[in-house]
Design an enzyme around this catalytic site. Structure first.
Site: not given
Ligand code: GLN
Length: 528
Positions: A17, A147, A149, A186, A188, A374-376, A498, A500
């Site tokens: 990648g 592979d 697949e 190597k 091979k 998000c979850f944070g 998000h 990021e």
């Molecule tokens: N679990 C949480 C939700 O579904 C947060 C999701 C996440 O952090 N991507 O809302």
């Protein structure tokens, strides 16, 4: 239209990648429009249901498609935004073929892998390249040659090579060059994997040799002889920072090999990438950020966060050392999180959630720079509701009852089927003027990517805000909270989205830049 196909041999995890993304970067720097396509030979339709323990991060595209993390590398290296069409899986191809069969499109023929599945693969590739107005289509075939697949995909590529003009097609094969006990390089395994490729009717034009060290001239000559590629087309790819790979490829002359085989001209020369790498390598300061999550043992589970921190670090002027901390280990014991910043990434499920809440409490009460994603973000609301508003607060996802300050929106509570309720992709967020996040983005409307199911429960917003929590961004006409901050804190920012996923080396994400800058200042203030 030109096609560059990247295959891999010997073993997986060679950085195919990164090789493909780096070739993309080289071509962009030469002035070409590049469109990447990643082929994942698994049967899943997409990566949405895949476990990060097995596959690393699930990357989210702007249209909401959940894809393999390699697409993240493409976006970061090439500097473009992709959609679901750029990711082909066996599942997607077969679904199309079966739908056509049911519609009767095949007029009673026996539907077979060759030609029907291979035709579908070829037309998908050609349609996307045309629709996206590519000059060069870069195709990476996941997995390793041999592979089961990947066979239909390699067969489709073999056919394309015959159908396209000689100068419109280039095959790059990535292999491993191990060192033996005496330090000899190597060849091979490379010879064997090229032989396997040849048996499928495919002949590499370029061989990229992944090795701990630079390939010696004698190694290159040997590969050239046994694998039937010109010695200049054997490219060394030694271990280095991923962002250095395009520059190393250029030193190895890969750009010239590609231009000459594809009969293309150098249109321009761009130095932006080189300057970014130069700045990255010259960084002297270092900060340490604690990342508290559930998948910390899997190197690739938070790859976009790690990269976003790196981009922000280069922008601010410091190297970011990520310290990975397992949230479950913070649950029943005392701990020390004396780092320059604390970051809580996205996550799912109740396991480890209490540990994350304790880490957030630590950051909030000790004035340590904090970024929640998000979850944070959701758990930062829970922490505040518990410890500032004195509620027995939880997220519905934790399955504990009490005051569910994070919950499914009331209008969605009767939907039983969870799969359909995930909120995915890029959505417009409105930012409140005068807030920290407004200062960081310098805009009142932003677009960021989402991947979540739960929301701040509207019933608690007034109470939380009356105690000093500021919801600084929202969407859906104010129905959904998108960001929060605590103005009295040094840097306390969390986002439901998000950020990021949109961070690029040459365009770092504003929340990350703000966070890293604050962590660097915090570190310096501790010294005084
Ligand atoms: N679990 C949480 C939700 O579904 C947060 C999701 C996440 O952090 N991507 O809302």
């Amino acid at each position: 239209m030109k096609f560059i196909v990247v295959t891999g041999g010997v073993m997986s995890g060679l950085g195919k990648g990164i090789t493909a993304a780096s070739i993309g970067r080289l071509l962009v720097d030469l002035g070409y429009r590049v469109v990447p396509i990643k082929i994942d030979p698994y049967i899943n339709i997409d990566a949405g249901t895949m476990n990060p323990f097995q596959h690393g991060e699930v990357y989210v595209l702007k249209d909401g498609t959940e894809v393999d993390l390699d697409l993240g590398h493409y976006e970061r290296f090439i500097g473009i935004e992709l959609t679901g069409e750029h990711n082909i899986t066996t599942g997607k191809i077969y679904r199309r073929v079966i739908e056509k069969e049911r519609r009767g499109d095949y007029l009673g023929q026996t539907v077979q892998i060759i030609p029907h599945v291979t035709d579908e693969i070829k037309s998908w590739i050609r349609e996307v390249s045309k629709k996206k107005d590519a000059e060069i289509c870069l195709i990476e075939i996941g997995g390793t040659v041999g592979d089961i697949e990947s066979m239909p995909f390699l067969e489709a590529i073999r056919q394309m090579r015959i159908e396209e003009r000689e100068e419109d097609f280039l095959l790059v094969h990535v292999t491993l060059i191990p060192l033996d006990a005496g330090g000899e390089q190597k060849t091979k395994p490379t010879q064997h994997s090229v032989k396997e490729l040849r048996e499928l009717g495919l002949y590499p034009d370029v061989i990229v040799g992944r090795c701990k060290e630079k390939l010696r001239e004698s190694t290159k000559r040997k590969i050239s002889l046994f694998c039937d590629v010109e010695v200049e087309a054997v490219i060394s790819n030694e271990d280095c920072d991923i962002y250095e790979v395009p520059l190393k490829f250029r030193e190895e002359g890969l750009d010239k090999v590609i231009l000459s085989k594809l009969k293309l001209e150098k249109r321009r020369e761009s130095k932006d990438w080189e300057e970014f790498v130069k700045r990255m390598k010259e960084l002297r300061e270092e900060i340490s950020i604690a990342i508290v999550g559930k998948y910390v043992d899997v190197k690739d589970a938070y790859i976009s966060i790690r990269e976003a921190l790196k981009h922000a670090g280069v922008a601010v002027g410091c190297r970011v050392n990520c310290v990975w901390i397992d949230s479950e280990k913070l649950e029943n014991q005392s701990f020390n999180l004396e780092y320059d910043g604390i970051l809580i990434p996205g996550g799912f499920g109740k396991r480890g959630a209490e540990g994350k809440i304790r880490a957030i409490n630590y950051a909030r009460t000790r004035d340590i720079p904090f970024l929640g994603i998000c979850f944070g973000f959701q758990l930062a609301v829970v922490e505040f509701a518990r410890n500032v508003c004195n509620l027995d607060a939880n997220s519905a996802e934790m399955g504990k009852g009490g005051h569910c300050v994070i919950d499914i929106l009331p209008e969605q509570r009767n939907i039983k089927e969870l799969g359909g309720t995930m909120r995915l992709g890029e959505i417009e967020v409105t930012i409140k003027p005068g807030t920290l996040i407004h200062k960081l983005y310098g805009a009142e409307k932003i677009r960021e990517r989402h991947r979540h199911r739960y929301e701040v429960n509207p019933d608690y917003i007034e109470l939380l805000e009356s105690k000093g929590l500021v919801f600084s961004g929202y969407s859906d006409n104010g129905r959904r909270m998108e960001s929060l901050e605590i103005p009295t804190h040094r840097f306390f920012l969390a986002t439901q989205f998000h950020p990021e996923f949109k961070s690029r080396p040459l365009a770092p994400s504003p929340p990350f830049v703000g966070f890293v800058r604050s962590a660097l200042e915090f570190k310096k203030s501790k010294k005084c």
